[in-house]
Design a protein around this motif. Structure first.
Motif, mmCIF file in Angstrom:
data_model
loop_
_atom_site.group_PDB
_atom_site.id
_atom_site.type_symbol
_atom_site.label_atom_id
_atom_site.label_comp_id
_atom_site.label_asym_id
_atom_site.label_seq_id
_atom_site.Cartn_x
_atom_site.Cartn_y
_atom_site.Cartn_z
ATOM 1 N N UNK A 1 20.434 -76.937 55.673
ATOM 2 C CA UNK A 1 19.267 -76.151 55.245
ATOM 3 C C UNK A 1 19.328 -75.951 53.732
ATOM 4 N N UNK A 2 19.014 -76.961 52.971
ATOM 5 C CA UNK A 2 19.138 -76.869 51.515
ATOM 6 C C UNK A 2 18.193 -75.851 50.893
ATOM 7 N N UNK A 3 17.136 -75.489 51.614
ATOM 8 C CA UNK A 3 16.150 -74.563 51.049
ATOM 9 C C UNK A 3 16.719 -73.167 50.802
ATOM 10 N N UNK A 4 17.847 -72.833 51.414
ATOM 11 C CA UNK A 4 18.411 -71.491 51.230
ATOM 12 C C UNK A 4 19.315 -71.412 49.998
ATOM 13 N N UNK A 5 19.552 -72.540 49.334
ATOM 14 C CA UNK A 5 20.413 -72.554 48.150
ATOM 15 C C UNK A 5 19.560 -72.334 46.904
ATOM 16 N N UNK A 6 19.831 -71.293 46.141
ATOM 17 C CA UNK A 6 19.025 -71.037 44.937
ATOM 18 C C UNK A 6 19.327 -72.064 43.851
ATOM 19 N N UNK A 7 18.325 -72.451 43.073
ATOM 20 C CA UNK A 7 18.547 -73.432 42.001
ATOM 21 C C UNK A 7 19.422 -72.858 40.896
ATOM 22 N N UNK A 8 20.101 -73.755 40.193
ATOM 23 C CA UNK A 8 20.936 -73.345 39.071
ATOM 24 C C UNK A 8 21.117 -74.531 38.138
ATOM 25 N N UNK A 9 21.520 -74.256 36.933
ATOM 26 C CA UNK A 9 21.781 -75.317 35.969
ATOM 27 C C UNK A 9 22.953 -76.175 36.442
ATOM 28 N N UNK A 10 22.826 -77.483 36.295
ATOM 29 C CA UNK A 10 23.831 -78.466 36.707
ATOM 30 C C UNK A 10 24.031 -78.526 38.218
ATOM 31 N N UNK A 11 23.068 -77.998 38.973
ATOM 32 C CA UNK A 11 23.155 -78.017 40.426
ATOM 33 C C UNK A 11 22.070 -78.919 41.012
ATOM 34 N N UNK A 12 22.490 -79.886 41.820
ATOM 35 C CA UNK A 12 21.581 -80.751 42.577
ATOM 36 C C UNK A 12 21.715 -80.360 44.040
ATOM 37 N N UNK A 13 20.604 -80.156 44.699
ATOM 38 C CA UNK A 13 20.624 -79.712 46.101
ATOM 39 C C UNK A 13 20.084 -80.834 46.982
ATOM 40 N N UNK A 14 20.874 -81.205 48.008
ATOM 41 C CA UNK A 14 20.478 -82.281 48.900
ATOM 42 C C UNK A 14 20.679 -81.879 50.358
ATOM 43 N N UNK A 15 19.799 -82.397 51.206
ATOM 44 C CA UNK A 15 19.931 -82.169 52.643
ATOM 45 C C UNK A 15 20.936 -83.160 53.209
ATOM 46 N N UNK A 16 21.769 -82.672 54.119
ATOM 47 C CA UNK A 16 22.740 -83.553 54.751
ATOM 48 C C UNK A 16 23.308 -82.920 56.002
ATOM 49 N N UNK A 17 23.485 -83.721 57.040
ATOM 50 C CA UNK A 17 24.050 -83.273 58.308
ATOM 51 C C UNK A 17 25.274 -84.133 58.591
ATOM 52 N N UNK A 18 26.412 -83.514 58.852
ATOM 53 C CA UNK A 18 27.649 -84.275 59.049
ATOM 54 C C UNK A 18 27.622 -85.135 60.315
ATOM 55 N N UNK A 19 26.679 -84.887 61.197
ATOM 56 C CA UNK A 19 26.551 -85.730 62.380
ATOM 57 C C UNK A 19 25.697 -86.976 62.105
ATOM 58 N N UNK A 20 25.153 -87.053 60.901
ATOM 59 C CA UNK A 20 24.305 -88.175 60.490
ATOM 60 C C UNK A 20 25.036 -88.951 59.401
ATOM 61 N N UNK A 21 25.763 -90.001 59.805
ATOM 62 C CA UNK A 21 26.606 -90.741 58.862
ATOM 63 C C UNK A 21 25.818 -91.393 57.723
ATOM 64 N N UNK A 22 24.722 -92.134 57.997
ATOM 65 C CA UNK A 22 23.965 -92.718 56.887
ATOM 66 C C UNK A 22 23.368 -91.660 55.962
ATOM 67 N N UNK A 23 22.875 -90.578 56.560
ATOM 68 C CA UNK A 23 22.317 -89.503 55.748
ATOM 69 C C UNK A 23 23.369 -88.846 54.872
ATOM 70 N N UNK A 24 24.588 -88.751 55.387
ATOM 71 C CA UNK A 24 25.671 -88.158 54.606
ATOM 72 C C UNK A 24 26.027 -89.043 53.414
ATOM 73 N N UNK A 25 26.021 -90.360 53.628
ATOM 74 C CA UNK A 25 26.298 -91.281 52.523
ATOM 75 C C UNK A 25 25.254 -91.127 51.421
#
Length: 210
Positions: free
Chosen positions: A33-57
């Motif tokens: 749920x990347x939407x709950x992470x507040x933005x910040x300088x030098x921060x990149x926010x990405x969605x990822x699920x550890x059960x999804x191997x290609x998505x994790x890559x």
């Protein structure tokens, strides 16, 4: 350094993100749920699920190191988030060419030989009580150890929400009191160190606590 933090919305993950940014690193925060992470300088926010191997890559691509802070919300019903998630993270690292992986684990995976007699007994009791969670983490640790990555496994003591002091005991076979709570921020500092500058810890299991 550009660090991917998997499980960035958890208790430790949030503090790892904050600590890495504080130290001047670029951070890729990976969460379901990347939407709950507040933005910040030098921060990149990405969605990822550890059960999804290609998505994790895709989520960890173009980073220099990965810190995994994933874990089950319940030690009594852990599911397979570690035993299935960590192998997917390992595969994602291999696909993307990332060599440095730090995995947060727990001191109850230790056989206690480096601890005092009393603390060895305490760890033994935790292993009996939380045996399901330990089995899940043990599979994950084994997968990391068998990998060809420059891995570090960090086994932490009991963690708590409190102000950190950055004064903690750490290192391979470090002795501490496993039931004495360690602030999340102190554990986070250790994880960032493992990912960025502790070359002597590569391919070793490191304890952290007080």
């Amino acid at each position: 350094m550009k660090i991917a933090i998997i499980g960035a919305t958890g208790g430790t993950g949030r503090k790892v993100m904050e600590r890495a940014l504080e130290l001047g690193h670029e951070v890729v925060a990976v969460a379901r749920r990347p939407e709950v992470i507040p933005p910040a300088e030098r921060l990149i926010i990405r969605q990822g699920d550890v059960f999804d191997e290609p998505g994790m890559a895709k989520a960890i691509a173009d980073t220099d190191a990965v810190i995994s802070c994933i874990g089950s919300p319940s030690n009594f019903s852990p599911g397979t988030v570690m035993s299935e998630g960590i192998p997917n993270i390992l595969a994602a690292c291999q696909w993307t060419g990332i060599k440095r992986l730090v995995m947060q684990s727990g001191i109850n995976l230790s056989n206690g030989k480096e601890l005092s007699v009393v603390n060895r007994w305490a760890v033994s009791m935790m292993r009996r009580i939380y045996w399901k969670a330990i089995e899940d983490k043990a599979i994950a640790e084994h997968a990391v150890i068998q990998s060809e990555l420059d891995w570090v496994i960090v086994r932490a003591s009991v963690l708590k929400y409190a102000d950190g002091t950055l004064k903690y005991t750490t290192g391979p076979s470090a002795r501490f009191a496993p039931l004495r709570p360690l602030p999340f921020i102190d554990c986070a500092d250790c994880l960032v160190r493992a990912a960025t500058r502790e070359q002597a810890w590569v391919r070793k299991i490191v304890n952290v606590g007080r």
